[in-house]
Design an enzyme around this catalytic site. Structure first.
Site, PDB file in Angstrom:
ATOM      1  N   ASP A   1       0.860  -1.178   0.000  1.00 50.50           N
ATOM      2  CA  ASP A   1       0.000   0.000   0.000  1.00 50.50           C
ATOM      3  C   ASP A   1       0.893   1.223   0.000  1.00 50.50           C
ATOM      4  OD1 ASP A   1       0.039   1.108   3.077  1.00 50.50           O
ATOM      5  OD2 ASP A   1       0.058  -1.087   3.058  1.00 50.50           O
TER       6      ASP A   1
ATOM      7  N   ASP B   1      -9.795   3.235   5.443  1.00 45.85           N
ATOM      8  CA  ASP B   1      -8.729   3.207   6.429  1.00 45.85           C
ATOM      9  C   ASP B   1      -9.221   3.932   7.669  1.00 45.85           C
ATOM     10  OD1 ASP B   1      -6.450   3.464   7.947  1.00 45.85           O
ATOM     11  OD2 ASP B   1      -5.254   4.460   6.401  1.00 45.85           O
TER      12      ASP B   1
ATOM     13  N   GLU C   1      -8.508   4.205  11.646  1.00 48.72           N
ATOM     14  CA  GLU C   1      -7.495   3.874  12.651  1.00 48.72           C
ATOM     15  C   GLU C   1      -7.237   5.091  13.527  1.00 48.72           C
ATOM     16  OE1 GLU C   1      -3.355   3.973  11.160  1.00 48.72           O
ATOM     17  OE2 GLU C   1      -4.251   3.876   9.138  1.00 48.72           O
TER      18      GLU C   1
END
Length: 285
Positions: free
Chosen positions: A84, A173, A175
């Site tokens: 990534d 994503d 987090e």
């Protein structure tokens, strides 16, 4: 016997010493109140310690919060190597990655509703042109706008999907917040609602269920270990150790695993939980 007259300095004392001392103390007090010297309630640094908005990248909080262990041994299970990337990597040497065995990639497309990766075209098209199956990801900032707004922004700026056999569904994503409080100032219930809003909007826009990238410790802290997304959304787990470890509630297995931020060519390397044909199956929907 010496006499001290008003308005004169005592021997050895600078006539402006008191004023200078007062100015120094006032300056120190001001510095202590500046953003660069402050911390948020949960101990997250603010001000000068905060990265610039838009520079967040997948897994940037993993080592700080979960630490780093050994590398996976490989084992007998079939796994397919991936990477990534974000603007942090700049122009990527895709041929070197391909020759090293990397077969799939995710590229950061967007963050919030105001940032687009300036290297997106080189990274997204470059990985495709070298032969990889690739997808795009969105770095979520639930404190800046709604889940629906960010899903729409993502889908309109690189996060779309087409049934060409080479495009993976978009990834959310979600987090640790690099800009402030870990859970973006949201309660566990509000965080689950935000994620649900994003996922539902993304599916309405693209026809695909988005991948969820997260770490188990963050998921427990910020969603209360909510287990309602496992039936529909593939899990991309973040853990820099020999195994993926405990998974968040609702998932019996992971689809992808980010296992290091210090791999060859680019730092962030991942393993797909299956052979190459399973990567193709995810792309095809």
């Amino acid at each position: 016997m010496p006499v001290h007259r008003p308005g004169t300095a005592r021997r050895g004392q600078h006539p402006h010493a008191a004023g200078i001392l007062l100015a120094v103390l006032s300056a120190l007090a001001l510095l202590l109140t500046l953003p660069g010297a402050a911390q948020s309630a949960d101990g997250t640094a603010r001000g000068d310690d905060v990265p610039q908005r838009g520079t967040a990248r997948m897994g940037m909080g993993v080592v700080e919060h979960d630490g780093r262990g050994g590398r996976p041994s490989g084992g007998s299970a079939a796994q397919t190597e991936g990477v990534d990337v974000s603007s942090h990597q700049g122009n990527v040497n895709w041929s070197a990655l391909w020759n090293s065995g990397v077969k799939w990639a995710y590229v950061k497309a967007t963050e919030s509703t105001s940032y687009k990766n300036p290297y997106f075209a080189q990274q997204y098209n470059g990985s495709y042109n070298i032969g990889m199956i690739r997808g795009a990801y969105h770095f979520a900032t639930p404190d800046t706008s709604s889940g629906a707004a960010q899903a729409n922004y993502f889908a309109s700026n690189g996060g779309g999907w087409s049934r060409d056999g080479r495009t993976l569904p978009g990834a959310l994503d979600i987090e640790w917040n690099p800009y402030g409080a870990a859970c973006f100032g949201k309660s566990q219930g509000a965080m689950v609602d935000w994620i649900r809003d994003f996922l539902a909007t993304y599916k309405a826009r693209t026809g695909r269920d988005a991948v969820i990238y997260t770490a188990t410790t963050w998921w427990k802290q910020c969603t209360g270990n909510y287990g309602g997304f496992g039936a529909s959304n593939p899990l991309w787990i973040a853990r820099y150790n020999t195994t993926p470890g405990e998974l968040p509630a609702g998932w019996g297995f992971h689809t992808m695993w980010q296992y290091t931020s210090s791999g060859p060519v680019v730092g962030d390397h991942n393993k797909f939980n299956g052979a190459y044909d399973r990567v193709q199956a995810l792309a095809n929907g």
